[in-house]
Design an enzyme around this catalytic site. Structure first.
Site, PDB file in Angstrom:
ATOM      1  N   ARG A   7       5.472 -38.012  13.639  1.00 57.51           N
ATOM      2  CA  ARG A   7       6.833 -38.511  13.515  1.00 57.51           C
ATOM      3  C   ARG A   7       6.986 -39.814  14.259  1.00 57.51           C
ATOM      4  O   ARG A   7       6.332 -40.065  15.253  1.00 57.51           O
ATOM      5  CB  ARG A   7       7.822 -37.507  14.108  1.00 57.51           C
ATOM      6  CG  ARG A   7       8.078 -36.281  13.278  1.00 57.51           C
ATOM      7  CD  ARG A   7       8.789 -36.579  11.973  1.00 57.51           C
ATOM      8  NE  ARG A   7       9.891 -37.513  12.096  1.00 57.51           N
ATOM      9  CZ  ARG A   7      11.157 -37.200  12.313  1.00 57.51           C
ATOM     10  NH1 ARG A   7      11.511 -35.951  12.436  1.00 57.51           N
ATOM     11  NH2 ARG A   7      12.077 -38.132  12.391  1.00 57.51           N
ATOM     12  N   ARG A  63       3.468 -51.401   2.318  1.00 58.82           N
ATOM     13  CA  ARG A  63       2.635 -51.898   1.212  1.00 58.82           C
ATOM     14  C   ARG A  63       1.988 -53.240   1.546  1.00 58.82           C
ATOM     15  O   ARG A  63       0.906 -53.543   1.077  1.00 58.82           O
ATOM     16  CB  ARG A  63       3.476 -52.097  -0.046  1.00 58.82           C
ATOM     17  CG  ARG A  63       3.797 -50.879  -0.770  1.00 58.82           C
ATOM     18  CD  ARG A  63       2.714 -50.534  -1.797  1.00 58.82           C
ATOM     19  NE  ARG A  63       3.036 -49.215  -2.286  1.00 58.82           N
ATOM     20  CZ  ARG A  63       2.486 -48.094  -1.855  1.00 58.82           C
ATOM     21  NH1 ARG A  63       1.552 -48.123  -0.962  1.00 58.82           N
ATOM     22  NH2 ARG A  63       2.856 -46.933  -2.329  1.00 58.82           N
ATOM     23  N   CYS A  75      10.494 -43.188  -0.108  1.00 57.65           N
ATOM     24  CA  CYS A  75      11.687 -43.508   0.679  1.00 57.65           C
ATOM     25  C   CYS A  75      12.836 -42.593   0.268  1.00 57.65           C
ATOM     26  O   CYS A  75      12.957 -42.225  -0.897  1.00 57.65           O
ATOM     27  CB  CYS A  75      12.121 -44.954   0.454  1.00 57.65           C
ATOM     28  SG  CYS A  75      11.002 -46.181   1.133  1.00 57.65           S
ATOM     29  N   GLU A  78      18.420 -40.475   4.954  1.00 56.59           N
ATOM     30  CA  GLU A  78      18.530 -39.445   5.983  1.00 56.59           C
ATOM     31  C   GLU A  78      19.819 -38.658   5.737  1.00 56.59           C
ATOM     32  O   GLU A  78      20.790 -39.190   5.201  1.00 56.59           O
ATOM     33  CB  GLU A  78      18.557 -40.113   7.363  1.00 56.59           C
ATOM     34  CG  GLU A  78      18.459 -39.175   8.518  1.00 56.59           C
ATOM     35  CD  GLU A  78      17.129 -38.468   8.633  1.00 56.59           C
ATOM     36  OE1 GLU A  78      17.137 -37.308   9.082  1.00 56.59           O
ATOM     37  OE2 GLU A  78      16.085 -39.047   8.279  1.00 56.59           O
ATOM     38  N   ARG A  90      13.080 -43.727   9.938  1.00 57.18           N
ATOM     39  CA  ARG A  90      12.211 -42.644  10.405  1.00 57.18           C
ATOM     40  C   ARG A  90      10.977 -42.550   9.503  1.00 57.18           C
ATOM     41  O   ARG A  90      11.085 -42.738   8.296  1.00 57.18           O
ATOM     42  CB  ARG A  90      12.967 -41.314  10.380  1.00 57.18           C
ATOM     43  CG  ARG A  90      14.093 -41.216  11.390  1.00 57.18           C
ATOM     44  CD  ARG A  90      14.870 -39.913  11.163  1.00 57.18           C
ATOM     45  NE  ARG A  90      15.863 -39.656  12.168  1.00 57.18           N
ATOM     46  CZ  ARG A  90      17.120 -40.093  12.129  1.00 57.18           C
ATOM     47  NH1 ARG A  90      17.537 -40.840  11.111  1.00 57.18           N
ATOM     48  NH2 ARG A  90      17.973 -39.793  13.096  1.00 57.18           N
ATOM     49  N   TYR A 108       8.598 -43.191  19.232  1.00 58.82           N
ATOM     50  CA  TYR A 108      10.029 -43.465  19.125  1.00 58.82           C
ATOM     51  C   TYR A 108      10.318 -44.766  19.853  1.00 58.82           C
ATOM     52  O   TYR A 108      10.010 -44.891  21.041  1.00 58.82           O
ATOM     53  CB  TYR A 108      10.842 -42.300  19.718  1.00 58.82           C
ATOM     54  CG  TYR A 108      10.718 -41.061  18.866  1.00 58.82           C
ATOM     55  CD1 TYR A 108      11.648 -40.800  17.868  1.00 58.82           C
ATOM     56  CD2 TYR A 108       9.647 -40.190  19.020  1.00 58.82           C
ATOM     57  CE1 TYR A 108      11.511 -39.686  17.050  1.00 58.82           C
ATOM     58  CE2 TYR A 108       9.503 -39.077  18.206  1.00 58.82           C
ATOM     59  CZ  TYR A 108      10.442 -38.841  17.226  1.00 58.82           C
ATOM     60  OH  TYR A 108      10.299 -37.748  16.413  1.00 58.82           O
ATOM     61  N   ARG A 116      14.324 -38.182  20.571  1.00 57.66           N
ATOM     62  CA  ARG A 116      13.353 -37.259  21.164  1.00 57.66           C
ATOM     63  C   ARG A 116      12.897 -37.809  22.507  1.00 57.66           C
ATOM     64  O   ARG A 116      11.766 -38.251  22.679  1.00 57.66           O
ATOM     65  CB  ARG A 116      12.137 -37.078  20.249  1.00 57.66           C
ATOM     66  CG  ARG A 116      12.390 -36.313  18.964  1.00 57.66           C
ATOM     67  CD  ARG A 116      12.793 -34.845  19.188  1.00 57.66           C
ATOM     68  NE  ARG A 116      11.876 -34.082  20.010  1.00 57.66           N
ATOM     69  CZ  ARG A 116      10.915 -33.290  19.525  1.00 57.66           C
ATOM     70  NH1 ARG A 116      10.735 -33.166  18.232  1.00 57.66           N
ATOM     71  NH2 ARG A 116      10.134 -32.618  20.352  1.00 57.66           N
TER      72      ARG A 116
END
Length: 122
Positions: A7, A63, A75, A78, A90, A108, A116
């Protein structure tokens, strides 16, 4: 070898093409560096953006990176939860690796460190 999810998240200040592309490349580069992976290790990358980022597709940045032209990318938006972090990109990078869950380093950056704090590096 196992497939592991890595992540990462990053925020941008403005809904403009270049900041979105630059932040996406910065985030993915950080994930790659932290985990010692190469494009051939990647099964796929899932990219989400908050609804306030619609100036470009973040996958365009991936890309454009050397060796990433054949990696499957997707894609999506969220989930729009009230009070959630704005202007956020994200990534969920699915990678073939010998690393254990504990050895995987999630990344992050910027305002996304708040998502987080237990995983964000200082």
């Amino acid at each position: 070898m196992s497939v592991r999810g890595i992540r990462g998240a990053i925020t941008v200040d403005v809904n403009e093409e270049q900041p979105i592309l630059q932040a996406t490349a910065e985030l993915l580069s950080g994930i790659v560096r932290a985990n010692g992976i190469v494009p051939d290790d990647i099964a796929s990358v899932f990219v989400t953006v908050t609804g306030d980022l619609d100036a470009t597709f973040p996958a365009r940045a991936i890309r454009a990176m050397a060796g990433w032209d054949l990696v499957p990318l997707m894609c999506a938006l969220e989930v729009p939860v009230k009070g959630s972090l704005a202007k956020c990109i994200r990534l969920m990078v699915l990678v073939n690796t010998e690393k254990t869950q504990e050895q995987v380093e999630h990344v992050y950056l910027g305002g996304a460190k708040a998502l987080r704090p237990d995983l964000a590096k200082a």
